[in-house]
Scaffold this motif. Structure first.
Motif, PDB file in Angstrom:
ATOM      1  N   SER A 331       0.815  -0.964   0.214  1.00 33.04           N
ATOM      2  CA  SER A 331      -0.023   0.227  -0.141  1.00 33.04           C
ATOM      3  C   SER A 331       1.391   1.329  -0.001  1.00 33.04           C
ATOM      4  O   SER A 331       1.433   1.075   1.354  1.00 33.04           O
ATOM      5  CB  SER A 331      -0.994  -0.018   0.843  1.00 33.04           C
ATOM      6  OG  SER A 331      -1.913   1.202   0.628  1.00 33.04           O
ATOM      7  N   VAL A 332       0.914   1.988  -0.693  1.00 24.47           N
ATOM      8  CA  VAL A 332       1.408   3.336  -1.363  1.00 24.47           C
ATOM      9  C   VAL A 332       0.682   4.641  -1.110  1.00 24.47           C
ATOM     10  O   VAL A 332       0.513   4.781  -1.703  1.00 24.47           O
ATOM     11  CB  VAL A 332       2.379   3.623  -2.534  1.00 24.47           C
ATOM     12  CG1 VAL A 332       3.262   5.001  -2.509  1.00 24.47           C
ATOM     13  CG2 VAL A 332       3.609   2.189  -2.738  1.00 24.47           C
ATOM     14  N   LYS A 333      -0.134   4.951   0.280  1.00 27.37           N
ATOM     15  CA  LYS A 333      -0.699   5.588   0.554  1.00 27.37           C
ATOM     16  C   LYS A 333      -0.013   7.531   0.773  1.00 27.37           C
ATOM     17  O   LYS A 333       0.456   7.090   1.851  1.00 27.37           O
ATOM     18  CB  LYS A 333      -1.528   4.868   1.328  1.00 27.37           C
ATOM     19  CG  LYS A 333      -2.472   6.071   1.819  1.00 27.37           C
ATOM     20  CD  LYS A 333      -3.824   5.301   2.733  1.00 27.37           C
ATOM     21  CE  LYS A 333      -4.608   4.036   2.627  1.00 27.37           C
ATOM     22  NZ  LYS A 333      -5.206   3.913   3.718  1.00 27.37           N
ATOM     23  N   ILE A 334      -0.674   7.873  -0.066  1.00 27.14           N
ATOM     24  CA  ILE A 334      -0.551   9.725   0.070  1.00 27.14           C
ATOM     25  C   ILE A 334      -1.489  10.063   1.089  1.00 27.14           C
ATOM     26  O   ILE A 334      -2.593  10.190   0.054  1.00 27.14           O
ATOM     27  CB  ILE A 334       0.214   9.974  -1.311  1.00 27.14           C
ATOM     28  CG1 ILE A 334       1.494   9.010  -1.497  1.00 27.14           C
ATOM     29  CG2 ILE A 334       0.829  11.662  -0.654  1.00 27.14           C
ATOM     30  CD1 ILE A 334       2.050   9.568  -2.642  1.00 27.14           C
ATOM     31  N   THR A 420       9.321  16.669  -4.516  1.00 30.67           N
ATOM     32  CA  THR A 420      10.044  16.091  -2.791  1.00 30.67           C
ATOM     33  C   THR A 420       8.923  14.596  -2.238  1.00 30.67           C
ATOM     34  O   THR A 420       9.128  13.469  -1.510  1.00 30.67           O
ATOM     35  CB  THR A 420       9.717  16.553  -1.713  1.00 30.67           C
ATOM     36  OG1 THR A 420      10.650  17.523  -1.891  1.00 30.67           O
ATOM     37  CG2 THR A 420      10.418  16.450  -0.698  1.00 30.67           C
ATOM     38  N   THR A 421       7.948  14.781  -2.577  1.00 34.41           N
ATOM     39  CA  THR A 421       6.862  13.853  -1.999  1.00 34.41           C
ATOM     40  C   THR A 421       7.722  12.309  -3.443  1.00 34.41           C
ATOM     41  O   THR A 421       7.305  11.664  -2.503  1.00 34.41           O
ATOM     42  CB  THR A 421       5.622  13.906  -2.529  1.00 34.41           C
ATOM     43  OG1 THR A 421       5.037  14.708  -2.085  1.00 34.41           O
ATOM     44  CG2 THR A 421       4.611  13.027  -2.167  1.00 34.41           C
ATOM     45  N   ALA A 422       8.032  12.530  -4.336  1.00 36.30           N
ATOM     46  CA  ALA A 422       8.200  11.325  -5.253  1.00 36.30           C
ATOM     47  C   ALA A 422       9.076  11.311  -5.103  1.00 36.30           C
ATOM     48  O   ALA A 422       9.451   9.818  -4.937  1.00 36.30           O
ATOM     49  CB  ALA A 422       8.468  12.449  -6.866  1.00 36.30           C
ATOM     50  N   THR A 434       5.882   0.476   4.145  1.00 33.62           N
ATOM     51  CA  THR A 434       4.255   0.418   3.714  1.00 33.62           C
ATOM     52  C   THR A 434       3.973   1.621   4.672  1.00 33.62           C
ATOM     53  O   THR A 434       2.432   1.529   4.611  1.00 33.62           O
ATOM     54  CB  THR A 434       2.825  -1.292   4.211  1.00 33.62           C
ATOM     55  OG1 THR A 434       3.947  -1.590   5.093  1.00 33.62           O
ATOM     56  CG2 THR A 434       3.675  -2.385   3.070  1.00 33.62           C
ATOM     57  N   ASP A 435       4.655   2.342   5.113  1.00 34.57           N
ATOM     58  CA  ASP A 435       3.814   3.718   5.724  1.00 34.57           C
ATOM     59  C   ASP A 435       3.509   4.726   5.263  1.00 34.57           C
ATOM     60  O   ASP A 435       4.164   4.872   3.692  1.00 34.57           O
ATOM     61  CB  ASP A 435       4.750   4.112   6.404  1.00 34.57           C
ATOM     62  CG  ASP A 435       5.988   3.305   7.512  1.00 34.57           C
ATOM     63  OD1 ASP A 435       5.240   2.369   8.302  1.00 34.57           O
ATOM     64  OD2 ASP A 435       6.651   3.590   8.452  1.00 34.57           O
ATOM     65  N   ALA A 436       2.799   5.189   5.802  1.00 30.69           N
ATOM     66  CA  ALA A 436       1.276   6.573   5.056  1.00 30.69           C
ATOM     67  C   ALA A 436       2.425   7.641   5.009  1.00 30.69           C
ATOM     68  O   ALA A 436       3.657   7.447   5.400  1.00 30.69           O
ATOM     69  CB  ALA A 436       0.506   6.979   5.521  1.00 30.69           C
ATOM     70  N   ILE A 437       2.811   8.028   3.100  1.00 29.83           N
ATOM     71  CA  ILE A 437       3.657   9.111   3.428  1.00 29.83           C
ATOM     72  C   ILE A 437       2.744  10.483   2.772  1.00 29.83           C
ATOM     73  O   ILE A 437       1.498  10.789   2.505  1.00 29.83           O
ATOM     74  CB  ILE A 437       4.137   8.973   2.095  1.00 29.83           C
ATOM     75  CG1 ILE A 437       4.900   7.332   1.529  1.00 29.83           C
ATOM     76  CG2 ILE A 437       4.633  10.089   0.646  1.00 29.83           C
ATOM     77  CD1 ILE A 437       5.101   7.603  -0.163  1.00 29.83           C
ATOM     78  N   ALA A 438       3.377  11.237   3.305  1.00 28.99           N
ATOM     79  CA  ALA A 438       2.720  12.660   4.265  1.00 28.99           C
ATOM     80  C   ALA A 438       3.303  13.515   2.925  1.00 28.99           C
ATOM     81  O   ALA A 438       4.541  13.638   2.431  1.00 28.99           O
ATOM     82  CB  ALA A 438       2.510  13.288   5.167  1.00 28.99           C
ATOM     83  N   ALA A 439       1.995  14.422   1.915  1.00 31.02           N
ATOM     84  CA  ALA A 439       2.805  15.263   1.113  1.00 31.02           C
ATOM     85  C   ALA A 439       3.084  16.678   1.458  1.00 31.02           C
ATOM     86  O   ALA A 439       2.950  17.064   2.503  1.00 31.02           O
ATOM     87  CB  ALA A 439       1.321  14.719  -0.532  1.00 31.02           C
ATOM     88  N   GLU A 440       4.037  16.847   0.676  1.00 38.55           N
ATOM     89  CA  GLU A 440       4.271  18.886   0.753  1.00 38.55           C
ATOM     90  C   GLU A 440       2.849  19.362   0.563  1.00 38.55           C
ATOM     91  O   GLU A 440       2.965  19.211  -0.784  1.00 38.55           O
ATOM     92  CB  GLU A 440       5.314  18.899   0.457  1.00 38.55           C
ATOM     93  CG  GLU A 440       6.143  17.968   0.530  1.00 38.55           C
ATOM     94  CD  GLU A 440       7.063  17.586   1.608  1.00 38.55           C
ATOM     95  OE1 GLU A 440       6.866  19.482   2.336  1.00 38.55           O
ATOM     96  OE2 GLU A 440       7.392  17.245   2.494  1.00 38.55           O
ATOM     97  N   THR A 441       2.553  19.800   1.627  1.00 38.08           N
ATOM     98  CA  THR A 441       1.018  20.606   1.511  1.00 38.08           C
ATOM     99  C   THR A 441       1.498  22.229   1.748  1.00 38.08           C
ATOM    100  O   THR A 441       2.277  22.614   3.113  1.00 38.08           O
ATOM    101  CB  THR A 441       0.513  19.704   2.053  1.00 38.08           C
ATOM    102  OG1 THR A 441       0.604  19.429   3.835  1.00 38.08           O
ATOM    103  CG2 THR A 441      -0.252  18.919   1.375  1.00 38.08           C
TER     104      THR A 441
END
Length: 590
Positions: A331-334, A420-422, A434-441
């Motif tokens: 699970s690649v979740k952002i 950076t998210t990429a 499988t850790d959730a990824i926080a997008a730059e916002t």
């Protein structure tokens, strides 16, 4: 030109004759602009003594009394013209004339020398200023272009911007060829793509733009050159497959086991290789290396063959396939740091993974396309994770206490810096995380609006009273009664709760489910207390008519006739206060 007819060039003029011409006893002959030749006994020497000049003297050849035939070979010395004007009659011994001679001779030369030096210095300053200006203009011009002296292959690309360099590199890649032949007179002209060579055009262009950047001020020096080559990678398996297909018959080929993505099966699968005959790659790899150094050219390579075992085993390929499948199923979740999140589809993940073989080592490794990841996230993340700010709406009493929130506030969130998210996604794929990824916002805090409700004055805010004892629903606006309906509330085991609540969500139609029931297509629902709400109950007209929750009661909801439930749905907004009062009846109340 001076008064005596000579150009003022800094060269000393001929000596000025002294004495008065009236004292000369001899006669003057052969006069010209340079002086005169004299004849006669009293012909003067240049010194003005009256004695004939000796033969071979500095000034000419003297002639005796018999030499009056004007023979040019026995002509007297050239004497300067006598002075005129204010200097007439002065002798060489006169101090004034001597001073004049000094000024008009060496002194004049020095004066002209000083003027020439000043002119030279001024011209030098002008040239230096022009050079400095030209230097800074050149620095500015080439700031976003390839510098002078930057070579791509055998061609200079100086002055080309990123778009032009992209075209140059693309054209060079398209024009590059390797002429491959074997000793059986088979041959082919292969492109870089045919030979499994992948060119990173973007990185190549960047290298061309950055070339000579370490040279500082000398970056624009056209005599200092720097060669830039293609940024590329070679898939030896693809090269081997192409050469084998071209030069070796199907039955004689040796093939490595390979891994590829099967879109139908939605997973990576293994194609098992075999032993056989295969071309040696060293000469072709050498030819490719030459093209990488000198793009846009054609080179040649002579290949030979060897009997080889399966270059990459089935087990090796299966391990690579298993790893690739684990990557696309993880699970690649952002998320955007708020309520929204996005899981990248597995078929998209698969396009970023390339199994790359090393035939010499017999290995298969997974390569991840970071450029493709960046491009996808730049396009997709704003659509998936951007959110507009929503103003929160509260209902408060006169004291400012929030009674209920009719609309929950939501922060505005905008996606930024997808590169950076990429990089985080690439790291996740590489490590199998499988850790959730926080997008730059960027975040915009929501605003809040409050409404002070007044339920006591006439025609004030709407509220609804549910009277369990009477089995009625009465609608008020402040202290003004608006409408009343017969209802049937919850049965003894699931009674409608007493208390003050607020309508929080509404559905025009919904399938209602509980632990021991399923009722599809229930209409005009207005929830006010968890799963308790007003809704149409056409199946319970008897219970509504008699007001008998004991025998015909609900699972906690307020059963109403369809038209009555519709009126509540259409007129009582989210946030409308609902007060449930009264005791549970022991039987019908009507």
């Amino acid at each position: 030109m001076s008064d005596n007819g000579y150009f003022d060039s800094g060269i000393p003029e001929p000596p000025v004759p002294h004495g008065n011409s009236s004292d000369d006893a001899g006669t003057e002959s052969n006069a010209n602009e340079y002086g005169a030749s004299y004849s006669g006994a009293n012909a003067r020497t240049p010194g003005g003594t009256g004695a004939p000049a000796a033969s071979g003297s500095r000034y000419g050849t003297g002639s005796g009394p018999d030499n009056d035939n004007n023979d040019l070979q026995s002509t007297m010395q050239f004497s300067p013209l006598p002075p005129t004007g204010q200097f007439a009659g002065m002798h060489a011994s006169d101090s004034t004339l001597s001073q004049f001679e000094d000024r008009s001779g060496a002194g004049a030369a020095k004066s002209h020398g000083h003027v020439g030096l000043i002119v030279t210095l001024v011209m030098l300053v002008v040239l230096i200023a022009a050079a400095v200006g030209g230097f800074f203009a050149a620095q500015s011009y080439f700031s976003d272009k390839a510098a002078p002296g930057v070579m791509f292959g055998s061609h200079s690309v100086a002055g080309q911007n990123a778009a032009q360099l992209t075209q140059t590199v693309t054209s060079a890649v398209s024009d590059s060829r390797v002429e491959v032949a074997d000793n059986a007179e088979q041959d082919t002209k292969a492109s870089l793509k045919d030979l499994g060579v992948t060119v990173n055009v973007k990185a190549t262009v960047n290298n061309l733009l950055q070339a000579k950047s370490s040279a500082g001020a000398l970056r624009i020096n056209p005599f200092q050159r720097q060669q830039v080559k293609l940024v590329s990678s070679t898939d030896e398996s693809a090269m081997s497959d192409y050469l084998t297909t071209t030069f070796v018959s199907e039955g004689a080929r040796a093939k490595a086991s390979t891994v590829s993505y099967d879109k139908t099966a939605k997973k990576f699968v293994v194609t098992v290789g075999k032993e056989g005959k295969a071309p040696k790659l060293d000469s072709v790899e050498s030819a490719v290396a030459q093209i990488v150094d000198n793009p846009g050219t054609t080179t040649s390579a002579a290949i030979t063959y060897a009997s080889v075992s399966m270059p990459i085993t089935e087990d090796t390929a299966q391990q690579a396939a298993d790893t690739a499948n684990q990557r696309i199923t993880q699970s690649v979740k952002i998320n955007n740091g708020g309520a929204k999140s996005f899981t990248i589809p597995s078929d998209v993940l698969a396009t970023w993974i390339t199994p790359t073989s090393n035939l010499d080592k017999g290995t298969l490794t997974l390569q991840y396309d970071q450029d493709a990841i960046s491009a996808y996230l730049q396009s997709e993340l704003p659509k998936q994770l951007n959110q507009d700010a929503v103003t929160q709406k509260d209902i408060t009493n006169a004291q400012g206490t929030v009674l209920t929130v009719t609309t929950k506030g939501v922060n505005g969130i905008g996606i930024k810096d997808t590169d950076t998210t990429a990089q985080k996604v690439l790291s996740s794929l590489t490590n199998g995380s499988t850790d959730a990824i926080a997008a730059e916002t960027s975040v915009e805090k929501f605003k809040t609006e409050s409404h002070v409700a007044d339920y006591s004055k006439a025609n004030g805010d709407m509220w609804i009273e549910v009277d369990r004892a009477k089995q009625t629903v009465t609608v008020y606006k402040g202290s003004t009664k608006v409408k009343s309906f017969n209802v049937c509330t919850g049965k003894d085991s699931t009674q409608t709760d007493n208390g003050t609540f607020y309508i929080n969500i509404k559905y025009q139609t919904q399938d209602m489910r509980g632990t021991d029931y399923v009722t599809p297509g229930v209409k005009w629902i207005s929830y006010f207390n968890g799963g308790e709400g007003f809704h149409a109950a056409p199946w319970n007209t008897v219970g509504i008519a008699t007001g008998d929750p004991v025998s015909h009661g609900s699972h906690g909801c307020v059963n109403m006739l369809t038209s009555d439930a519709q009126w509540i749905y259409q007129n009582a907004e989210v946030g409308t206060m609902v007060k449930v009062t009264g005791a549970q009846p022991t039987g019908p109340v009507r």
